[in-house]
Scaffold this active site. Structure first.
Site, short mmCIF file in Angstrom:
data_model
loop_
_atom_site.label_atom_id
_atom_site.label_comp_id
_atom_site.label_asym_id
_atom_site.label_seq_id
_atom_site.Cartn_x
_atom_site.Cartn_y
_atom_site.Cartn_z
N LYS A 123 -1.50 -23.82 -19.79
CA LYS A 123 -2.81 -24.20 -19.19
C LYS A 123 -3.82 -24.54 -20.31
O LYS A 123 -3.78 -23.87 -21.34
CB LYS A 123 -3.44 -22.81 -18.23
CG LYS A 123 -4.55 -22.70 -17.86
CD LYS A 123 -4.86 -23.54 -16.57
CE LYS A 123 -6.16 -24.05 -16.29
NZ LYS A 123 -6.32 -25.02 -15.19
N MET A 176 -10.38 -27.08 -10.33
CA MET A 176 -10.56 -25.81 -10.80
C MET A 176 -11.87 -25.26 -11.87
O MET A 176 -12.33 -24.25 -12.14
CB MET A 176 -9.28 -25.36 -11.68
CG MET A 176 -7.92 -26.09 -10.95
SD MET A 176 -7.64 -25.36 -9.32
CE MET A 176 -7.17 -23.35 -10.14
N GLY A 177 -11.99 -26.19 -12.55
CA GLY A 177 -13.15 -26.04 -13.48
C GLY A 177 -12.76 -25.32 -14.97
O GLY A 177 -13.25 -24.70 -15.42
N LEU A 178 -11.29 -25.45 -15.35
CA LEU A 178 -10.86 -25.17 -16.61
C LEU A 178 -10.90 -23.44 -16.47
O LEU A 178 -11.28 -23.08 -17.75
CB LEU A 178 -11.36 -25.73 -17.80
CG LEU A 178 -11.08 -27.23 -17.92
CD1 LEU A 178 -11.68 -27.85 -18.91
CD2 LEU A 178 -9.52 -27.30 -18.01
N ASN A 189 -6.93 -31.53 -24.47
CA ASN A 189 -7.40 -31.97 -23.36
C ASN A 189 -8.60 -33.02 -23.48
O ASN A 189 -9.73 -32.20 -23.59
CB ASN A 189 -7.73 -30.74 -22.31
CG ASN A 189 -8.06 -31.22 -20.88
OD1 ASN A 189 -8.48 -32.45 -20.87
ND2 ASN A 189 -7.93 -30.33 -19.73
N CYS A 192 -9.85 -34.00 -18.73
CA CYS A 192 -10.19 -33.26 -17.50
C CYS A 192 -11.31 -33.95 -16.67
O CYS A 192 -12.30 -34.35 -17.28
CB CYS A 192 -10.50 -31.88 -17.51
SG CYS A 192 -10.87 -31.01 -16.07
N LYS A 221 -4.12 -35.84 -24.68
CA LYS A 221 -4.02 -36.13 -23.18
C LYS A 221 -5.34 -37.15 -22.73
O LYS A 221 -6.40 -36.48 -22.76
CB LYS A 221 -3.94 -34.94 -22.44
CG LYS A 221 -3.71 -35.29 -20.96
CD LYS A 221 -3.09 -34.24 -20.38
CE LYS A 221 -2.98 -34.21 -18.54
NZ LYS A 221 -2.48 -33.15 -17.93
N GLY A 251 -0.55 -36.18 -8.23
CA GLY A 251 0.64 -36.35 -7.05
C GLY A 251 1.01 -37.73 -6.98
O GLY A 251 0.54 -38.69 -7.74
N GLY A 260 2.38 -38.09 -11.06
CA GLY A 260 3.07 -38.32 -9.67
C GLY A 260 4.73 -38.47 -9.80
O GLY A 260 5.41 -39.11 -8.90
C1 LIG Z 1 -4.01 -27.42 -9.93
C2 LIG Z 1 -4.15 -28.35 -11.24
C3 LIG Z 1 -4.46 -27.79 -12.51
C4 LIG Z 1 -4.58 -28.45 -13.68
N1 LIG Z 1 -4.99 -28.12 -14.73
C5 LIG Z 1 -4.98 -28.85 -16.19
C6 LIG Z 1 -5.31 -28.16 -16.99
O1 LIG Z 1 -5.76 -27.09 -17.34
N2 LIG Z 1 -5.23 -28.99 -18.30
C7 LIG Z 1 -4.72 -30.47 -18.28
O2 LIG Z 1 -4.83 -31.29 -19.32
N3 LIG Z 1 -4.47 -30.99 -17.06
C8 LIG Z 1 -4.29 -30.37 -15.96
N4 LIG Z 1 -4.11 -30.66 -14.67
C9 LIG Z 1 -3.35 -32.09 -14.65
C10 LIG Z 1 -1.86 -32.10 -14.64
O3 LIG Z 1 -1.59 -31.48 -16.03
C11 LIG Z 1 -1.39 -33.65 -14.65
O4 LIG Z 1 -1.85 -34.51 -15.68
C12 LIG Z 1 -1.92 -34.17 -13.34
O5 LIG Z 1 -1.65 -33.38 -12.29
C13 LIG Z 1 -1.07 -35.16 -12.94
O6 LIG Z 1 0.34 -35.12 -12.87
P1 LIG Z 1 1.13 -34.70 -11.56
O7 LIG Z 1 0.98 -35.99 -10.48
O8 LIG Z 1 2.51 -34.31 -11.82
O9 LIG Z 1 0.67 -33.36 -10.84
C14 LIG Z 1 -4.06 -29.93 -13.61
C15 LIG Z 1 -3.60 -30.36 -12.21
C16 LIG Z 1 -3.41 -29.51 -11.48
C17 LIG Z 1 -3.05 -30.09 -9.99
#
Ligand SMILES: Cc1cc2nc3c(=O)[nH]c(=O)nc-3n(C[C@H](O)[C@H](O)[C@H](O)COP(=O)(O)O)c2cc1C
Length: 304
Positions: free
Chosen positions: A45, A71-73, A125, A128, A163, A215, A242
């Site tokens: 995270k 979520m707001g980190l 990161n 976000c 990222k 997604g 996704g």
């Molecule tokens: C609930 C949730 C929390 C996330 N928290 C972070 C985070 O703390 N730091 C970050 O770089 N990306 C965060 N992401 C983004 C994911 O790491 C990822 O880049 C994004 O969901 C796209 O991938 P996916 O389609 O496989 O979910 C979060 C995504 C979700 C759904």
């Protein structure tokens, strides 16, 4: 024997699947459980220098084609989180420490702490879409990104991956700044800024109003970003956005990704998603006459 091994700078992964940040990477218990799933590496995270509560609920909206989250980190801060990494560092797969900060000094402080704890690599990161003063607010400016990556690279030895956000028309400028500053790779993409409105309540669903879409809905955006980045960069690209099945993984690899992160699909399909993708990849490579996963990285660029 098909090899799924892949390399990101000096980090060798047994297979290209990686747990994306923010999904089950919060505690040692979760990290240790994910490590047994067949995953190639785990991103934690995103962690900041002090504890952060995050936004009030609702923080997630489930849609038929993905999620919007704001979520707001939320995170316990590096002092508390250190214990979780120490208790999971020997889990058998490389741990990549994700950090967020507001400037290069704070990023470097966190990077040094993570390196000292023993993570294999860092993920910055810079993307976000819903945290004030962090993430994409700084990650869309190539000069700020250059400063952050350059200072961190001066002070730590482990590989540094940045990222990136798709919420910009300057994706390539930002990525070039990462490469020129000595960054070891880019991760594309973080979530896409989005929102959802409740027609019954006549108001936005999320407490923060805006959030980030993840997604299957964002896969074509992720593929486009990885494809463009592959044409512009010489450092490795980690594809994310996704990925649910092995076919999605192949698409990202062919676009130019050297490794793949999976987030939302873990929520939908559970931890078996990593083995399923690796098994599908192996069968596909065998059927197509390849012997290693790296042989298909970027093949979609070889146009006649
Ligand atoms: C609930 C949730 C929390 C996330 N928290 C972070 C985070 O703390 N730091 C970050 O770089 N990306 C965060 N992401 C983004 C994911 O790491 C990822 O880049 C994004 O969901 C796209 O991938 P996916 O389609 O496989 O979910 C979060 C995504 C979700 C759904």
């Amino acid at each position: 024997m098909i090899s799924l091994q892949t390399k990101l700078s000096n980090l060798v992964l047994s297979n290209p699947t990686i747990l994306a940040s923010g999904i089950l990477g919060e505690t040692a218990g979760c990290i240790n459980a994910v490590a047994k799933s067949g995953v190639g590496a785990i991103v934690t995270k995103s962690i900041g220098s002090v504890p952060k509560e995050g936004y009030p609920n609702p923080t997630v909206v489930e849609l038929e084609f993905g999620y919007i989250n704001a979520m707001g980190l939320p995170n316990p801060g590096i002092d508390e989180f250190e214990k979780e990494i120490i208790d999971s560092i020997s889990c058998g797969v490389p741990i990549i420490g994700s950090i967020f900060a507001s400037d290069e000094t704070e990023f470097t402080y966190l990077g040094k702490r993570m390196e000292k704890i023993g993570v294999a690599a860092l993920e910055l990161n810079l993307s976000c879409p819903h945290a004030k003063g962090y993430g994409m607010e700084i990650g869309i400016d190539p000069e700020i990104v250059r400063k952050i990556v350059s200072k961190i690279k001066d002070e730590i030895r482990i590989p540094v991956f940045a990222k990136l956000t798709p919420n910009t028309h300057r994706l390539i400028d930002v990525a070039k700044a990462v490469e020129e500053a000595g960054g070891d790779g880019v991760v594309a993409i973080n979530t896409v800024k989005a929102m959802s409105i409740s027609i019954d309540l006549k108001r936005p669903v999320l407490a923060n109003r805006y959030g980030g879409l993840s997604g299957p809905a964002i896969r074509p955006i992720g593929i486009r970003c990885v494809y463009e980045l592959y044409e512009a960069l010489n450092i490795p690209i980690i594809g994310v956005g996704g990925i649910v099945t092995w076919k999605d993984a192949v698409e990202y690899l062919m676009a130019g990704a050297t490794a793949l992160q999976i987030g939302s699909a873990v929520q939908k399909k559970g931890l078996r998603v990593f083995k399923d993708i690796n098994n599908g990849l192996r069968k596909f490579l065998e059927r197509e006459g390849y012997s290693a996963v790296n042989e298909i990285v970027g093949v979609a660029h070889e146009l006649p």
